[in-house]
Design a protein around this motif. Structure first.
Motif, PDB file in Angstrom:
ATOM      1  N   SER A 387      35.858 -36.309  -5.940  1.00 53.36           N
ATOM      2  CA  SER A 387      34.906 -37.243  -6.569  1.00 53.36           C
ATOM      3  C   SER A 387      34.413 -38.312  -5.594  1.00 53.36           C
ATOM      4  O   SER A 387      34.372 -39.499  -5.902  1.00 53.36           O
ATOM      5  CB  SER A 387      35.532 -37.935  -7.795  1.00 53.36           C
ATOM      6  OG  SER A 387      35.931 -36.977  -8.719  1.00 53.36           O
ATOM      7  N   VAL A 388      34.094 -37.868  -4.394  1.00 53.47           N
ATOM      8  CA  VAL A 388      33.475 -38.781  -3.419  1.00 53.47           C
ATOM      9  C   VAL A 388      32.228 -38.086  -2.871  1.00 53.47           C
ATOM     10  O   VAL A 388      32.168 -36.851  -2.828  1.00 53.47           O
ATOM     11  CB  VAL A 388      34.432 -39.134  -2.245  1.00 53.47           C
ATOM     12  CG1 VAL A 388      35.642 -39.911  -2.742  1.00 53.47           C
ATOM     13  CG2 VAL A 388      34.871 -37.887  -1.468  1.00 53.47           C
ATOM     14  N   PRO A 389      31.212 -38.858  -2.463  1.00 47.87           N
ATOM     15  CA  PRO A 389      30.020 -38.213  -1.914  1.00 47.87           C
ATOM     16  C   PRO A 389      30.254 -37.711  -0.488  1.00 47.87           C
ATOM     17  O   PRO A 389      29.611 -36.752  -0.034  1.00 47.87           O
ATOM     18  CB  PRO A 389      28.973 -39.337  -1.906  1.00 47.87           C
ATOM     19  CG  PRO A 389      29.754 -40.608  -1.914  1.00 47.87           C
ATOM     20  CD  PRO A 389      31.067 -40.326  -2.578  1.00 47.87           C
ATOM     21  N   ALA A 390      31.172 -38.349   0.192  1.00 47.73           N
ATOM     22  CA  ALA A 390      31.360 -38.060   1.614  1.00 47.73           C
ATOM     23  C   ALA A 390      32.667 -38.700   2.054  1.00 47.73           C
ATOM     24  O   ALA A 390      33.240 -39.527   1.338  1.00 47.73           O
ATOM     25  CB  ALA A 390      30.204 -38.660   2.413  1.00 47.73           C
ATOM     26  N   THR A 391      33.157 -38.313   3.221  1.00 52.11           N
ATOM     27  CA  THR A 391      34.294 -39.026   3.815  1.00 52.11           C
ATOM     28  C   THR A 391      33.974 -39.307   5.275  1.00 52.11           C
ATOM     29  O   THR A 391      33.022 -38.758   5.836  1.00 52.11           O
ATOM     30  CB  THR A 391      35.610 -38.195   3.769  1.00 52.11           C
ATOM     31  OG1 THR A 391      35.525 -37.128   4.711  1.00 52.11           O
ATOM     32  CG2 THR A 391      35.923 -37.659   2.382  1.00 52.11           C
ATOM     33  N   ALA A 392      34.795 -40.170   5.872  1.00 49.49           N
ATOM     34  CA  ALA A 392      34.787 -40.329   7.322  1.00 49.49           C
ATOM     35  C   ALA A 392      35.924 -39.459   7.842  1.00 49.49           C
ATOM     36  O   ALA A 392      36.969 -39.360   7.192  1.00 49.49           O
ATOM     37  CB  ALA A 392      35.016 -41.787   7.683  1.00 49.49           C
ATOM     38  N   ARG A 393      35.719 -38.806   8.973  1.00 46.40           N
ATOM     39  CA  ARG A 393      36.745 -37.864   9.444  1.00 46.40           C
ATOM     40  C   ARG A 393      36.981 -38.020  10.941  1.00 46.40           C
ATOM     41  O   ARG A 393      36.059 -37.923  11.739  1.00 46.40           O
ATOM     42  CB  ARG A 393      36.291 -36.430   9.165  1.00 46.40           C
ATOM     43  CG  ARG A 393      37.300 -35.382   9.603  1.00 46.40           C
ATOM     44  CD  ARG A 393      36.731 -33.976   9.494  1.00 46.40           C
ATOM     45  NE  ARG A 393      35.730 -33.725  10.529  1.00 46.40           N
ATOM     46  CZ  ARG A 393      35.040 -32.590  10.664  1.00 46.40           C
ATOM     47  NH1 ARG A 393      35.228 -31.615   9.796  1.00 46.40           N
ATOM     48  NH2 ARG A 393      34.158 -32.438  11.623  1.00 46.40           N
ATOM     49  N   ALA A 394      38.238 -38.273  11.291  1.00 37.72           N
ATOM     50  CA  ALA A 394      38.628 -38.290  12.709  1.00 37.72           C
ATOM     51  C   ALA A 394      39.398 -37.003  12.970  1.00 37.72           C
ATOM     52  O   ALA A 394      40.261 -36.628  12.177  1.00 37.72           O
ATOM     53  CB  ALA A 394      39.516 -39.488  13.007  1.00 37.72           C
ATOM     54  N   SER A 395      39.075 -36.320  14.053  1.00 37.60           N
ATOM     55  CA  SER A 395      39.781 -35.071  14.339  1.00 37.60           C
ATOM     56  C   SER A 395      40.112 -35.016  15.824  1.00 37.60           C
ATOM     57  O   SER A 395      39.343 -35.449  16.668  1.00 37.60           O
ATOM     58  CB  SER A 395      38.951 -33.870  13.893  1.00 37.60           C
ATOM     59  OG  SER A 395      37.652 -33.921  14.441  1.00 37.60           O
ATOM     60  N   PHE A 396      41.304 -34.479  16.112  1.00 44.72           N
ATOM     61  CA  PHE A 396      41.919 -34.620  17.434  1.00 44.72           C
ATOM     62  C   PHE A 396      42.008 -33.299  18.177  1.00 44.72           C
ATOM     63  O   PHE A 396      41.994 -32.227  17.584  1.00 44.72           O
ATOM     64  CB  PHE A 396      43.332 -35.206  17.280  1.00 44.72           C
ATOM     65  CG  PHE A 396      43.364 -36.412  16.387  1.00 44.72           C
ATOM     66  CD1 PHE A 396      42.745 -37.595  16.767  1.00 44.72           C
ATOM     67  CD2 PHE A 396      43.978 -36.348  15.131  1.00 44.72           C
ATOM     68  CE1 PHE A 396      42.740 -38.702  15.924  1.00 44.72           C
ATOM     69  CE2 PHE A 396      43.977 -37.453  14.286  1.00 44.72           C
ATOM     70  CZ  PHE A 396      43.354 -38.625  14.679  1.00 44.72           C
ATOM     71  N   TYR A 397      42.178 -33.449  19.505  1.00 42.34           N
ATOM     72  CA  TYR A 397      42.412 -32.253  20.315  1.00 42.34           C
ATOM     73  C   TYR A 397      43.283 -32.613  21.501  1.00 42.34           C
ATOM     74  O   TYR A 397      43.812 -33.709  21.588  1.00 42.34           O
ATOM     75  CB  TYR A 397      41.078 -31.612  20.720  1.00 42.34           C
ATOM     76  CG  TYR A 397      41.163 -30.095  20.923  1.00 42.34           C
ATOM     77  CD1 TYR A 397      42.205 -29.350  20.370  1.00 42.34           C
ATOM     78  CD2 TYR A 397      40.211 -29.418  21.670  1.00 42.34           C
ATOM     79  CE1 TYR A 397      42.285 -27.977  20.544  1.00 42.34           C
ATOM     80  CE2 TYR A 397      40.281 -28.035  21.856  1.00 42.34           C
ATOM     81  CZ  TYR A 397      41.321 -27.327  21.294  1.00 42.34           C
ATOM     82  OH  TYR A 397      41.403 -25.966  21.474  1.00 42.34           O
ATOM     83  N   ILE A 398      43.409 -31.668  22.424  1.00 45.07           N
ATOM     84  CA  ILE A 398      44.425 -31.757  23.484  1.00 45.07           C
ATOM     85  C   ILE A 398      44.356 -33.019  24.345  1.00 45.07           C
ATOM     86  O   ILE A 398      45.349 -33.408  24.923  1.00 45.07           O
ATOM     87  CB  ILE A 398      44.346 -30.531  24.418  1.00 45.07           C
ATOM     88  CG1 ILE A 398      42.894 -30.311  24.877  1.00 45.07           C
ATOM     89  CG2 ILE A 398      44.861 -29.285  23.713  1.00 45.07           C
ATOM     90  CD1 ILE A 398      42.725 -29.201  25.897  1.00 45.07           C
ATOM     91  N   TYR A 399      43.162 -33.616  24.420  1.00 47.60           N
ATOM     92  CA  TYR A 399      42.988 -34.741  25.349  1.00 47.60           C
ATOM     93  C   TYR A 399      43.121 -36.099  24.674  1.00 47.60           C
ATOM     94  O   TYR A 399      43.040 -37.125  25.328  1.00 47.60           O
ATOM     95  CB  TYR A 399      41.617 -34.649  26.043  1.00 47.60           C
ATOM     96  CG  TYR A 399      40.551 -34.003  25.176  1.00 47.60           C
ATOM     97  CD1 TYR A 399      40.029 -34.654  24.060  1.00 47.60           C
ATOM     98  CD2 TYR A 399      40.102 -32.715  25.450  1.00 47.60           C
ATOM     99  CE1 TYR A 399      39.078 -34.036  23.254  1.00 47.60           C
ATOM    100  CE2 TYR A 399      39.154 -32.094  24.654  1.00 47.60           C
ATOM    101  CZ  TYR A 399      38.647 -32.766  23.545  1.00 47.60           C
ATOM    102  OH  TYR A 399      37.723 -32.160  22.739  1.00 47.60           O
ATOM    103  N   ASN A 400      43.284 -36.122  23.354  1.00 45.17           N
ATOM    104  CA  ASN A 400      43.307 -37.416  22.674  1.00 45.17           C
ATOM    105  C   ASN A 400      44.639 -38.131  22.858  1.00 45.17           C
ATOM    106  O   ASN A 400      45.695 -37.501  22.944  1.00 45.17           O
ATOM    107  CB  ASN A 400      42.980 -37.264  21.184  1.00 45.17           C
ATOM    108  CG  ASN A 400      41.514 -36.943  20.960  1.00 45.17           C
ATOM    109  OD1 ASN A 400      41.168 -35.945  20.330  1.00 45.17           O
ATOM    110  ND2 ASN A 400      40.619 -37.763  21.502  1.00 45.17           N
TER     111      ASN A 400
END
Ligand code: 7TS
Length: 423
Positions: A387-400
């Motif tokens: 029930s949200v229009p959108a979210t903020a999303r942080a996504s990680f990988y090998i260098y973070n």
């Protein structure tokens, strides 16, 4: 940095300084004095110099069309292309390299299955089961097939914590189920799917299983044989490779039984003005000149990941995600969607900041050179379920790094201040 943060940094399984040197883009100053913090890896990863060099080397030293020339360059190009197929097959533990079809991306791989397997083998009333957490690319092709062929499309709903309702799955997967098509990791919430539960449920009913590996193949060890699935689609650009190249793995007997996807050059054995016959797998599914340089460079990307070790890649992501869950959890006004434990997630954190639209969060973070994604993440049903229009999303990988997570957290506090939500 606190002692705990230093402990986390020391537990990280590889030398981040060395890795980061392979990704020059990470040194980019996005705004004066502000270097990039790239946390949009679920959308696409950054690329190491080794992969870029391989692509350059191919065009500079070996470029020719494949599978058709007798000249040296064409033979070299063909060898490099087929070697890349072998490296990628080994990476996902495919029994045979020819079972890996080069596609443009995950989307094309899933559409290939819907077209070449679904249109041939599914009849009116047959059931395809998907889930509420799928990326649109694992929903829309099945809806198109439903509308065209009268196939029944069912789905396993998501529970409030972002996991799938396995009790419901046990009921919905039944004797009429011909295919379960499910993502290994939700791109919108990061939830890891319980494939160990779902795949046996489908197999017990004699159904085939397609796994969308877009968010798993880049981030954790994936073994198609151990999983016991029948199809696995993935995409090169999320795993250090170029855009425009991906893979579909399927069991050989399925590929042999399936019809071609596109018709044209390279996929035929004979053509007369009356009729054509098909080439063997995998050529049958690779009509036209493929993305040769992309495939070769994806091979180099796979080498890079293998050198790190996929267990270490996963361990790093669990550490970073665990740190980020705690760090973001402490930012006033932040609510995190999805499972509370890092072990149950890929390196993805979807969140909202009280009183601020996710789009505004993303824009203000960009002024701090922090790149995240905002929106529905091509998973509108997940947004509807939350029930949200959108979210903020942080996504990680090998260098973070944990410092980058700190920069995200500090920037988020400033976003709150900027919008006057918190003092
Ligand atoms: N499946 C999943 C689970 C994905 O995350 C994506 C891309 C796709 C399929 C489609 O991959 P493509 O390479 O064919 O486009 N996900 C995202 C994302 O989360 N943000 O941008 C693309």
């Amino acid at each position: 940095m606190t002692q705990t943060d230093m402990d986390v940094q020391q537990r990280l399984p590889f030398d981040l300084d060395r890795i980061r040197r392979d990704f020059p883009i990470l040194k980019r100053e996005i705004h004066p004095g502000k270097t990039l913090v790239y946390l949009d890896n679920a959308a696409t990863s950054q690329r190491p110099v080794q992969m870029i060099a391989e692509m350059t080397r191919f065009y500079r030293d070996h470029n020719a069309n494949i599978h058709r020339g007798v000249h040296t360059l064409s033979i070299e190009a063909t060898d490099l292309y087929e070697q890349a197929r072998q490296r990628i097959a080994r990476f996902i533990n495919a029994p045979r390299a020819e079972e890996v079809i080069f596609t443009r991306n995950t989307t094309e791989g899933i559409n290939l299955v819907a077209h070449s397997w679904g249109r041939k083998f599914l009849q009116e009333g047959d059931e395809v089961v998907i889930t509420e957490v799928e990326h649109h690319s694992n929903i829309v092709p099945w809806q198109m097939l439903r509308d065209e062929r009268g196939v029944v499309l069912k789905y396993i709903p998501m529970l409030p914590d972002g996991t799938l309702d396995l009790d419901y799955a046990r009921q919905v997967i039944g004797p009429r189920t011909k295919l379960l098509a499910v993502t290994a990791v939700s791109n919108a919430l990061g939830t890891i799917t319980r494939l160990d539960e779902l795949i046996p449920m489908a197999r017990a009913q004699g159904a085939l299983v397609l796994v969308d590996g877009a968010q798993s193949v880049p981030h954790m060890p994936v073994d198609v044989q151990a999983l016991g699935c029948d199809f696995m689609a993935f995409t090169g650009h999320k795993m250090l490779g170029p855009t425009g190249i991906g893979g579909l793995w399927a069991r050989m007997e399925l590929l042999e039984a399936m019809d071609p996807f596109l018709g044209g050059g390279d996929m035929i054995l004979t053509v007369t003005m009356a009729q054509s016959t098909w080439a063997d797998v995998p050529a049958k599914f690779e009509a036209g000149t493929p993305n040769v340089a992309g495939a070769v460079a994806l091979g180099a990307a796979v080498d890079y990941l293998e050198a790190l070790g996929m267990d270490a890649v996963r361990a790093h992501e669990v550490e970073i995600t665990d740190y980020a869950l705690r760090r973001l959890g402490d930012v006033p006004g932040v609510s995190i969607f999805g499972p509370p434990q890092a072990q149950d997630r890929g390196g993805v954190i979807s969140f909202e900041l009280e009183g601020v639209h996710p789009h505004d969060v993303g824009q203000v973070l960009d002024t701090h050179a922090v790149a995240i994604r905002t929106g529905h993440h091509c998973a509108q049903p997940v947004m509807a379920a939350l029930s949200v229009p959108a979210t903020a999303r942080a996504s990680f990988y090998i260098y973070n790094t944990t410092e980058e997570v700190d920069r995200l957290a500090v920037a988020l506090e400033e976003v709150s201040r900027f919008f006057g939500v918190r003092a």
